[in-house]
Enzyme design. Structure first.
Site, PDB file in Angstrom:
ATOM      1  N   PRO A  86      -2.584   0.650  -0.782  1.00 32.69           N
ATOM      2  CA  PRO A  86      -1.613   1.747  -0.787  1.00 32.69           C
ATOM      3  C   PRO A  86      -0.608   1.663   0.361  1.00 32.69           C
ATOM      4  O   PRO A  86       0.414   2.347   0.338  1.00 32.69           O
ATOM      5  CB  PRO A  86      -2.482   3.008  -0.693  1.00 32.69           C
ATOM      6  CG  PRO A  86      -3.832   2.551  -0.289  1.00 32.69           C
ATOM      7  CD  PRO A  86      -3.966   1.102  -0.643  1.00 32.69           C
ATOM      8  N   GLU A 113     -12.786  -0.099   2.727  1.00 35.65           N
ATOM      9  CA  GLU A 113     -11.559   0.270   3.458  1.00 35.65           C
ATOM     10  C   GLU A 113     -10.518  -0.841   3.430  1.00 35.65           C
ATOM     11  O   GLU A 113      -9.457  -0.716   4.057  1.00 35.65           O
ATOM     12  CB  GLU A 113     -11.883   0.665   4.891  1.00 35.65           C
ATOM     13  CG  GLU A 113     -12.853   1.843   5.011  1.00 35.65           C
ATOM     14  CD  GLU A 113     -12.382   3.083   4.244  1.00 35.65           C
ATOM     15  OE1 GLU A 113     -11.216   3.472   4.413  1.00 35.65           O
ATOM     16  OE2 GLU A 113     -13.198   3.638   3.480  1.00 35.65           O
TER      17      GLU A 113
HETATM   18  C1  JA5 Z   1      -6.656   0.912  -3.056  1.00 39.40           C
HETATM   19  C2  JA5 Z   1      -9.905  -0.996  -0.979  1.00 39.40           C
HETATM   20  O1  JA5 Z   1      -1.031   1.855  -4.778  1.00 39.40           O
HETATM   21  C3  JA5 Z   1      -2.235   2.420  -5.148  1.00 39.40           C
HETATM   22  C4  JA5 Z   1      -3.361   1.622  -4.592  1.00 39.40           C
HETATM   23  C5  JA5 Z   1      -4.551   2.124  -4.112  1.00 39.40           C
HETATM   24  C6  JA5 Z   1      -5.411   1.088  -3.647  1.00 39.40           C
HETATM   25  C7  JA5 Z   1      -4.884  -0.157  -3.785  1.00 39.40           C
HETATM   26  S1  JA5 Z   1      -3.295  -0.074  -4.494  1.00 39.40           S
HETATM   27  N1  JA5 Z   1      -5.720  -1.080  -3.311  1.00 39.40           N
HETATM   28  C8  JA5 Z   1      -6.818  -0.441  -2.845  1.00 39.40           C
HETATM   29  C9  JA5 Z   1      -7.920  -1.109  -2.206  1.00 39.40           C
HETATM   30  O2  JA5 Z   1      -8.910  -0.337  -1.728  1.00 39.40           O
HETATM   31  O3  JA5 Z   1      -7.946  -2.297  -2.091  1.00 39.40           O
END
Ligand code: JA5
Length: 259
Positions: A86, A113
């Site tokens: 994000p 995380e």
């Molecule tokens: C959570 C470990 O743009 C929305 C997104 C949320 C999120 C993304 S992309 N990647 C991850 C993550 O959490 O890798």
């Protein structure tokens, strides 16, 4: 296009077996390879995470495991590495079109995380690395974001869409109604549960249909995407557009109203 995906949940990607993307894979247009990250974890518990330096909640994905995984998958070449997070740069139609030109993409799906930041630093000197966000909300991991990006990119590949016009006609694609979202669409029957298809669409008057569709696109853009409406280029607006925007109580900048 070759597309590698590394994840602790490769089962998330079952949807890539069906529909447009599934067909593209069958035809060889798309070569999708899924990888279980835990294959590169060497301890008995296949550990991929550890506690964060500096403290705080949750766990962080270990760099050694990711390093071995990416070294192996990218062996002999230099894919473009995409890491969903994000905190990344926004994924939009322009980035989808850019990625659709690449011969090889490698998606690294974080969990917990996220991935130790040294992984992105390490590979930035060997390949193009982009941390990418699909929107301002939190997910449990990168898998669903990768599904979104693969569908958006995959449908742009030559021969993946049945109708070659469909890809260029979409909202946000260059050549579509620039900076307007699309209006409503209708098919048969002409009346359904008392709801009528707007008469103009049955009139056969192509000029009136085009004008009506543009009006509806403007109404929806003002209602749902005021920031897009505010950014409309006055050069792309005719007098009818400006009158409609005025009716919608949408205030143009003074210089836009000249002439
Ligand atoms: C959570 C470990 O743009 C929305 C997104 C949320 C999120 C993304 S992309 N990647 C991850 C993550 O959490 O890798």
């Amino acid at each position: 296009m070759r597309l590698d995906i590394i994840s602790i949940f490769p089962e998330y990607f079952a949807p890539l077996d069906v529909s447009l993307i599934g067909k593209a894979r069958e035809r060889g247009t798309l070569d999708v390879r899924l990888h279980q990250l835990r294959e590169w974890a060497h301890d008995v518990h296949k550990t991929v995470d550890d506690t964060p330096y500096g403290g705080g909640p949750g766990m962080v994905m270990k760099p050694e495991v990711w390093g071995e995984a990416i070294d192996t998958v990218a062996e002999g070449g230099s894919p473009r590495l995409i890491v969903p997070t994000p905190s990344g740069r926004p994924f939009d139609q322009e980035l989808a079109q850019e990625l659709a030109q690449e011969p090889w993409l490698l998606f690294a799906c974080g969990r917990y995380e996220g991935i130790d930041s040294r992984v992105m630093a390490e590979y930035s000197s060997r390949m193009r690395v982009d941390e990418v966000s699909i929107g301002d909300y939190v997910l449990a991991g990168g898998e669903v974001a990768v599904l979104v990006m693969v569908e958006a990119v995959g449908r742009l590949l030559p021969g993946v869409l049945g109708n070659a016009q469909s890809a260029v006609d979409d909202s946000f694609a260059p050549g579509s109604m620039q900076n307007l979202v699309e209006g409503p669409v209708y098919t048969k029957p002409p009346v359904w549960r008392g709801h009528e298809v707007p008469a103009v669409l049955l009139s056969g008057h192509h000029g009136k249909v085009a004008r009506w569709r543009r009006d509806e696109a403007i109404r929806r853009t003002v209602r749902n995407r005021p920031e897009l409406a505010a950014a409309l280029d006055p050069e792309t607006l005719d007098k009818h557009d400006r009158k409609l925007l005025e009716e919608l109580a949408f205030r143009l900048q003074p210089e836009d109203v000249a002439n």
